[in-house]
Motif scaffolding. Structure first.
Motif, PDB file in Angstrom:
ATOM      1  N   ILE A  37       4.186 -15.486  -5.182  1.00 42.85           N
ATOM      2  CA  ILE A  37       4.596 -15.080  -6.531  1.00 42.85           C
ATOM      3  C   ILE A  37       5.509 -13.858  -6.540  1.00 42.85           C
ATOM      4  CG2 ILE A  37       2.629 -16.115  -7.702  1.00 42.85           C
ATOM      5  CD1 ILE A  37       1.270 -13.413  -7.731  1.00 42.85           C
ATOM      6  N   ALA A  38       5.678 -13.175  -5.394  1.00 41.72           N
ATOM      7  CA  ALA A  38       6.577 -12.013  -5.338  1.00 41.72           C
ATOM      8  C   ALA A  38       6.713 -11.576  -3.886  1.00 41.72           C
ATOM      9  CB  ALA A  38       6.051 -10.867  -6.190  1.00 41.72           C
ATOM     10  N   SER A  39       7.697 -10.712  -3.637  1.00 43.25           N
ATOM     11  CA  SER A  39       7.885 -10.089  -2.327  1.00 43.25           C
ATOM     12  C   SER A  39       8.169  -8.606  -2.533  1.00 43.25           C
ATOM     13  CB  SER A  39       9.030 -10.745  -1.558  1.00 43.25           C
ATOM     14  OG  SER A  39       8.716 -12.090  -1.243  1.00 43.25           O
ATOM     15  N   VAL A  40       7.668  -7.785  -1.596  1.00 46.28           N
ATOM     16  CA  VAL A  40       7.796  -6.332  -1.702  1.00 46.28           C
ATOM     17  C   VAL A  40       8.342  -5.804  -0.386  1.00 46.28           C
ATOM     18  CG1 VAL A  40       6.570  -4.172  -2.114  1.00 46.28           C
ATOM     19  CG2 VAL A  40       5.820  -6.263  -3.267  1.00 46.28           C
ATOM     20  N   ASP A  41       9.268  -4.844  -0.466  1.00 44.44           N
ATOM     21  CA  ASP A  41       9.823  -4.213   0.730  1.00 44.44           C
ATOM     22  C   ASP A  41       8.941  -3.028   1.121  1.00 44.44           C
ATOM     23  OD1 ASP A  41      11.264  -3.103   2.753  1.00 44.44           O
ATOM     24  OD2 ASP A  41      13.087  -2.752   1.592  1.00 44.44           O
ATOM     25  N   PRO A  42       8.215  -3.094   2.257  1.00 46.12           N
ATOM     26  CA  PRO A  42       7.328  -1.984   2.637  1.00 46.12           C
ATOM     27  C   PRO A  42       8.084  -0.709   2.985  1.00 46.12           C
ATOM     28  CG  PRO A  42       7.450  -3.604   4.403  1.00 46.12           C
ATOM     29  CD  PRO A  42       8.172  -4.200   3.230  1.00 46.12           C
ATOM     30  N   ALA A  43       9.390  -0.821   3.251  1.00 42.10           N
ATOM     31  CA  ALA A  43      10.181   0.365   3.598  1.00 42.10           C
ATOM     32  C   ALA A  43      10.285   1.343   2.434  1.00 42.10           C
ATOM     33  CB  ALA A  43      11.576  -0.055   4.053  1.00 42.10           C
ATOM     34  N   GLU A  44       9.987   0.876   1.213  1.00 46.14           N
ATOM     35  CA  GLU A  44      10.072   1.746   0.043  1.00 46.14           C
ATOM     36  C   GLU A  44       8.871   2.681  -0.078  1.00 46.14           C
ATOM     37  OE1 GLU A  44      10.481  -0.813  -3.286  1.00 46.14           O
ATOM     38  OE2 GLU A  44      12.461  -1.569  -2.698  1.00 46.14           O
ATOM     39  N   PHE A  45       7.796   2.428   0.680  1.00 45.96           N
ATOM     40  CA  PHE A  45       6.565   3.214   0.552  1.00 45.96           C
ATOM     41  C   PHE A  45       6.672   4.526   1.324  1.00 45.96           C
ATOM     42  CE2 PHE A  45       2.365   4.527   2.015  1.00 45.96           C
ATOM     43  CZ  PHE A  45       1.615   4.466   0.856  1.00 45.96           C
TER      44      PHE A  45
ATOM     45  N   GLN B 281       0.666 -10.007   1.922  1.00 48.52           N
ATOM     46  CA  GLN B 281       0.591 -10.421   3.319  1.00 48.52           C
ATOM     47  C   GLN B 281       1.929 -10.156   3.985  1.00 48.52           C
ATOM     48  OE1 GLN B 281      -0.651 -14.524   3.416  1.00 48.52           O
ATOM     49  NE2 GLN B 281      -2.631 -14.117   2.452  1.00 48.52           N
ATOM     50  N   TYR B 282       1.891  -9.502   5.147  1.00 48.02           N
ATOM     51  CA  TYR B 282       3.129  -9.136   5.838  1.00 48.02           C
ATOM     52  C   TYR B 282       3.762 -10.346   6.506  1.00 48.02           C
ATOM     53  CZ  TYR B 282       6.368  -6.890   9.063  1.00 48.02           C
ATOM     54  OH  TYR B 282       7.491  -6.532   9.757  1.00 48.02           O
ATOM     55  N   ASP B 283       5.059 -10.526   6.289  1.00 47.24           N
ATOM     56  CA  ASP B 283       5.835 -11.600   6.905  1.00 47.24           C
ATOM     57  C   ASP B 283       6.777 -10.980   7.943  1.00 47.24           C
ATOM     58  OD1 ASP B 283       7.451 -13.678   7.660  1.00 47.24           O
ATOM     59  OD2 ASP B 283       8.054 -14.254   5.640  1.00 47.24           O
ATOM     60  N   PRO B 284       6.498 -11.143   9.244  1.00 47.37           N
ATOM     61  CA  PRO B 284       7.333 -10.510  10.272  1.00 47.37           C
ATOM     62  C   PRO B 284       8.756 -11.056  10.321  1.00 47.37           C
ATOM     63  CG  PRO B 284       5.743 -12.014  11.267  1.00 47.37           C
ATOM     64  CD  PRO B 284       5.380 -11.912   9.821  1.00 47.37           C
ATOM     65  N   LEU B 285       8.971 -12.260   9.817  1.00 43.88           N
ATOM     66  CA  LEU B 285      10.322 -12.834   9.837  1.00 43.88           C
ATOM     67  C   LEU B 285      11.238 -12.149   8.824  1.00 43.88           C
ATOM     68  CD1 LEU B 285       9.496 -16.641  10.210  1.00 43.88           C
ATOM     69  CD2 LEU B 285      10.179 -15.014  11.988  1.00 43.88           C
ATOM     70  N   SER B 286      10.711 -11.910   7.632  1.00 41.26           N
ATOM     71  CA  SER B 286      11.517 -11.264   6.596  1.00 41.26           C
ATOM     72  C   SER B 286      11.293  -9.758   6.528  1.00 41.26           C
ATOM     73  CB  SER B 286      11.187 -11.875   5.228  1.00 41.26           C
ATOM     74  OG  SER B 286       9.836 -11.609   4.871  1.00 41.26           O
ATOM     75  N   ASN B 287      10.274  -9.269   7.260  1.00 41.90           N
ATOM     76  CA  ASN B 287       9.891  -7.852   7.214  1.00 41.90           C
ATOM     77  C   ASN B 287       9.542  -7.424   5.790  1.00 41.90           C
ATOM     78  OD1 ASN B 287       9.305  -5.423   8.529  1.00 41.90           O
ATOM     79  ND2 ASN B 287      11.299  -4.551   8.023  1.00 41.90           N
ATOM     80  N   GLU B 288       8.929  -8.341   5.035  1.00 41.16           N
ATOM     81  CA  GLU B 288       8.516  -8.055   3.672  1.00 41.16           C
ATOM     82  C   GLU B 288       7.027  -8.348   3.503  1.00 41.16           C
ATOM     83  OE1 GLU B 288      12.348  -8.733   0.786  1.00 41.16           O
ATOM     84  OE2 GLU B 288      11.126 -10.493   1.266  1.00 41.16           O
TER      85      GLU B 288
END
Length: 269
Positions: A3-11, A209-216
């Motif tokens: 339902i969405a994706s989040v960039d962990p680099a923003e944290f 849930q972390y997706d290593p392919l998209s790094n999101e």
């Protein structure tokens, strides 16, 4: 369902120091801001003490719900690599909210705890304030909502102490405990959930849930929001709310209880 994706680099966040203050406990953010990966590297076992320094600050929601004259605690089942954990809905406090973790609480609640009525989701109100719709991919009812109210209840036996940040009392009057396995501190906000008087209600959960392919971080909609009945010895039954029915469930294999249910041998730990 994605339902969405989040960039962990923003944290970003900071470490914290905890000290006695005014008969309670004061939390002070300290040090340079760090990213999510650095924070996780710092979260290693320690011997907690007050005063003391800790890797990060988190928030949890201790949500009570009464259904059909029975009292429940709302839990999340989170899958790890080799096991799952039943825990309170929770999240990390980002840098921009360290002075007011109540904002993090509101964000975690509206993103994690979802109430489905038929084919649309109900809006969420926290202490009468309607929260924003977190997911553009989902359809929401405009006039149906469920409520969460602050309610001082302490079945998990947290220390009764006033908590401050930068010597200012916190909204929501949370409890505090220290998790020694990760050398982190957690604010626990006691809340009461009130559901709307309508039919076909189901409680659902959204998990990152972390997706290593998209790094999101992918946000996945699932049914891992559980209802637990507890007494002095801990949890004695588990259920889910599915289309207005409280359905008893067996604990899935490989599921453990969060540290929040451990006996409190020392204050705050």
């Amino acid at each position: 369902m994605l339902i969405a994706s989040v960039d962990p680099a923003e944290f970003r966040t900071q470490a914290i120091e905890i000290d006695p203050f005014a008969g309670g406990i004061n939390i002070t953010p300290v040090g340079i801001p760090v990213d999510f990966e650095t924070m996780q590297m710092r979260r290693k076992a320690c011997q907690p003490s007050i005063p003391g320094k800790y890797a990060n600050l988190g928030v949890s929601a201790q949500i009570h719900l009464t259904l059909f004259d029975k009292e429940y605690l709302v839990l999340v089942r989170q899958q790890k690599t080799d096991h799952a954990i039943l825990k309170l809905p929770s999240g990390y406090v980002p840098l921009e909210q360290l002075n007011n973790p109540y904002l993090t609480l509101a964000q975690e609640l509206v993103e994690e705890c979802l109430l489905l009525k038929e084919r649309k989701f109900c809006r969420l109100e926290l202490n009468t304030q309607r929260l924003v719709k977190p997911y553009s991919e989902l359809d929401y009812h405009e006039h149906e909502s469920f409520q969460l109210f602050s309610e001082r209840s302490n079945p998990l036996k947290f220390p009764e102490a006033q908590i401050y940040i930068n010597r200012q009392p916190l909204l929501g009057n949370p409890f505090l405990y220290i998790h020694k396995q990760t050398c982190s501190a957690q604010l626990v906000y006691p809340l009461r959930m009130v559901l709307p008087d309508c039919e076909a209600l189901s409680l659902l959960h959204a998990e990152e849930q972390y997706d290593p392919l998209s790094n999101e971080l992918n946000v996945i909609l699932n049914s891992e929001l559980w209802l637990a009945r507890i007494n002095g010895d801990g949890i004695f039954s588990l259920s889910k709310l599915i289309r207005d029915q409280v359905q008893s469930m067996k604990i899935p294999a490989g599921t453990r209880l969060s540290e929040v249910f451990a006996p409190k041998r020392k204050p705050f730990i």
